[in-house]
Write a protein that holds these residues in place. Structure first.
Motif, short mmCIF file in Angstrom:
data_model
loop_
_atom_site.label_atom_id
_atom_site.label_comp_id
_atom_site.label_asym_id
_atom_site.label_seq_id
_atom_site.Cartn_x
_atom_site.Cartn_y
_atom_site.Cartn_z
N ALA A 113 14.75 -38.01 19.41
CA ALA A 113 14.85 -36.61 19.83
C ALA A 113 16.26 -36.31 20.32
CB ALA A 113 13.85 -36.32 20.95
N VAL A 114 16.64 -35.04 20.25
CA VAL A 114 17.94 -34.62 20.78
C VAL A 114 17.97 -34.88 22.29
CG1 VAL A 114 19.50 -32.67 21.13
CG2 VAL A 114 18.23 -32.88 18.99
N VAL A 115 16.91 -34.47 22.96
CA VAL A 115 16.75 -34.68 24.40
C VAL A 115 15.30 -35.03 24.67
CG1 VAL A 115 16.82 -33.58 26.69
CG2 VAL A 115 18.57 -33.02 25.00
N VAL A 116 15.07 -35.94 25.59
CA VAL A 116 13.73 -36.22 26.10
C VAL A 116 13.79 -36.14 27.62
CG1 VAL A 116 11.86 -37.90 26.33
CG2 VAL A 116 13.13 -37.75 24.17
N PHE A 117 12.92 -35.30 28.16
CA PHE A 117 12.73 -35.24 29.61
C PHE A 117 11.31 -35.73 29.89
CE2 PHE A 117 15.66 -31.49 29.22
CZ PHE A 117 16.70 -32.00 29.97
N GLU A 118 11.19 -36.74 30.74
CA GLU A 118 9.87 -37.15 31.21
C GLU A 118 9.70 -36.53 32.58
OE1 GLU A 118 8.39 -41.18 30.33
OE2 GLU A 118 10.41 -41.54 29.55
N ILE A 133 4.26 -24.17 33.90
CA ILE A 133 4.22 -25.52 34.46
C ILE A 133 5.64 -25.93 34.86
CG2 ILE A 133 3.71 -27.93 33.95
CD1 ILE A 133 1.52 -26.88 32.03
N VAL A 134 5.79 -26.28 36.11
CA VAL A 134 7.08 -26.75 36.62
C VAL A 134 7.02 -28.27 36.66
CG1 VAL A 134 8.68 -26.74 38.57
CG2 VAL A 134 7.38 -24.66 38.01
N GLY A 135 7.99 -28.88 35.99
CA GLY A 135 8.04 -30.33 35.96
C GLY A 135 9.29 -30.86 36.64
N GLN A 136 9.10 -31.84 37.50
CA GLN A 136 10.23 -32.53 38.10
C GLN A 136 10.61 -33.67 37.16
OE1 GLN A 136 10.08 -33.33 42.25
NE2 GLN A 136 12.08 -34.28 42.25
N ILE A 137 11.85 -33.67 36.72
CA ILE A 137 12.31 -34.63 35.73
C ILE A 137 12.54 -35.98 36.39
CG2 ILE A 137 14.15 -35.16 34.07
CD1 ILE A 137 14.57 -32.02 33.96
N THR A 138 11.88 -37.02 35.84
CA THR A 138 12.03 -38.38 36.37
C THR A 138 12.90 -39.24 35.47
OG1 THR A 138 10.01 -39.15 35.30
CG2 THR A 138 9.79 -38.27 37.54
N GLU A 139 12.96 -38.88 34.18
CA GLU A 139 13.78 -39.61 33.21
C GLU A 139 14.37 -38.58 32.24
OE1 GLU A 139 14.31 -42.92 33.16
OE2 GLU A 139 12.92 -43.29 34.81
N ALA A 140 15.60 -38.82 31.81
CA ALA A 140 16.23 -37.95 30.82
C ALA A 140 17.10 -38.79 29.90
CB ALA A 140 17.09 -36.89 31.51
N SER A 141 17.02 -38.49 28.62
CA SER A 141 17.91 -39.15 27.66
C SER A 141 18.43 -38.09 26.69
CB SER A 141 17.19 -40.27 26.92
OG SER A 141 16.12 -39.75 26.16
N VAL A 142 19.67 -38.28 26.26
CA VAL A 142 20.33 -37.35 25.35
C VAL A 142 20.85 -38.11 24.15
CG1 VAL A 142 22.21 -35.68 25.08
CG2 VAL A 142 21.02 -35.87 27.28
N ASN A 143 20.56 -37.60 22.96
CA ASN A 143 21.05 -38.16 21.71
C ASN A 143 22.14 -37.21 21.21
OD1 ASN A 143 21.51 -38.94 19.08
ND2 ASN A 143 19.40 -38.68 18.40
N ASP A 144 23.37 -37.47 21.56
CA ASP A 144 24.47 -36.57 21.22
C ASP A 144 24.65 -36.39 19.72
OD1 ASP A 144 25.35 -35.78 23.79
OD2 ASP A 144 26.30 -37.74 24.07
N GLU A 145 24.24 -37.37 18.92
CA GLU A 145 24.39 -37.25 17.47
C GLU A 145 23.53 -36.13 16.90
OE1 GLU A 145 23.87 -40.96 15.42
OE2 GLU A 145 25.12 -42.01 16.88
N GLY A 146 22.36 -35.90 17.45
CA GLY A 146 21.47 -34.86 16.94
C GLY A 146 21.67 -33.51 17.60
N ALA A 147 22.47 -33.46 18.65
CA ALA A 147 22.59 -32.24 19.45
C ALA A 147 23.23 -31.07 18.71
CB ALA A 147 23.36 -32.53 20.73
N SER A 148 23.98 -31.34 17.65
CA SER A 148 24.65 -30.24 16.96
C SER A 148 23.77 -29.55 15.93
CB SER A 148 25.92 -30.77 16.28
OG SER A 148 25.57 -31.67 15.26
N ASP A 149 22.56 -30.04 15.73
CA ASP A 149 21.71 -29.47 14.69
C ASP A 149 20.26 -29.37 15.18
OD1 ASP A 149 21.20 -28.35 12.23
OD2 ASP A 149 21.06 -30.27 11.19
N CYS A 150 20.04 -28.61 16.25
CA CYS A 150 18.69 -28.47 16.80
C CYS A 150 17.82 -27.63 15.87
CB CYS A 150 18.75 -27.80 18.17
SG CYS A 150 19.48 -28.85 19.43
#
Length: 166
Positions: A113-118, A133-150
């Motif tokens: 995924a481009v971004v995953v928030f758990e 639904i309000v979610g408090q983010i406990t984990e986040a990861s970013v895939n910069d390679e996919g970010a330019s083509d959402c």
């Protein structure tokens, strides 16, 4: 509260908004649940929170409320098949083993995924047909390679974000 605009006019007007496509996922009793959502936005950086609007009739809605955990997976254009799978299939059939892995909260996360928030559920607000639904983010990861083509939803169809702003 009296409606000023018909639901049809509102729905048509909202098609003009290009929105990122996310797969909202959770798991209960080892069974994955998920839905496609475009109503996702940041809420606060401190603490890191976001909000997701989920239709109360969605199969994952009550599971998110019970388990109090979910993931927000931002799809890239290469995930068109994932989005179509989520919109055409039901239940656990939406998840194919090639695209999903268990995240740190033991919920399905999209491998590339481009971004995953758990998130852990922080609050729920009534939004008429939807829950906010309000979610408090406990984990986040970013895939910069996919970010330019959402992958986007625009004019009731899938679109790509490859165009650069002037």
């Amino acid at each position: 509260m009296t409606a000023q605009v018909s639901a049809d006019v509102f729905r048509h007007a909202m098609t003009c908004f290009a929105s990122g496509i996310t797969a909202i996922t959770t798991q209960e009793g080892g069974v994955p649940f998920g839905l496609i959502a475009t109503s996702v936005c940041s809420l606060s950086a401190d603490p890191a929170t976001l909000l997701v609007c989920v239709n109360k009739t969605a199969s994952a809605h009550d599971v998110i409320l019970r388990t109090q955990r979910f993931a927000v997976n931002l799809l890239s254009a290469q995930h068109l098949s994932v989005a179509k799978r989520f919109t055409s299939l039901r239940g656990a059939e939406r998840f194919d083993a090639d695209h999903w892995q268990d995240g740190k909260l033991d919920i399905p996360t999209l491998v590339d995924a481009v971004v995953v928030f758990e998130c852990r559920l922080a609050k729920v607000h009534d939004g008429f047909t939807h829950s906010i639904i309000v979610g408090q983010i406990t984990e986040a990861s970013v895939n910069d390679e996919g970010a330019s083509d959402c992958l986007l939803w625009h004019h009731r169809d899938f679109a790509r974000s490859t165009q650069q702003a002037a």
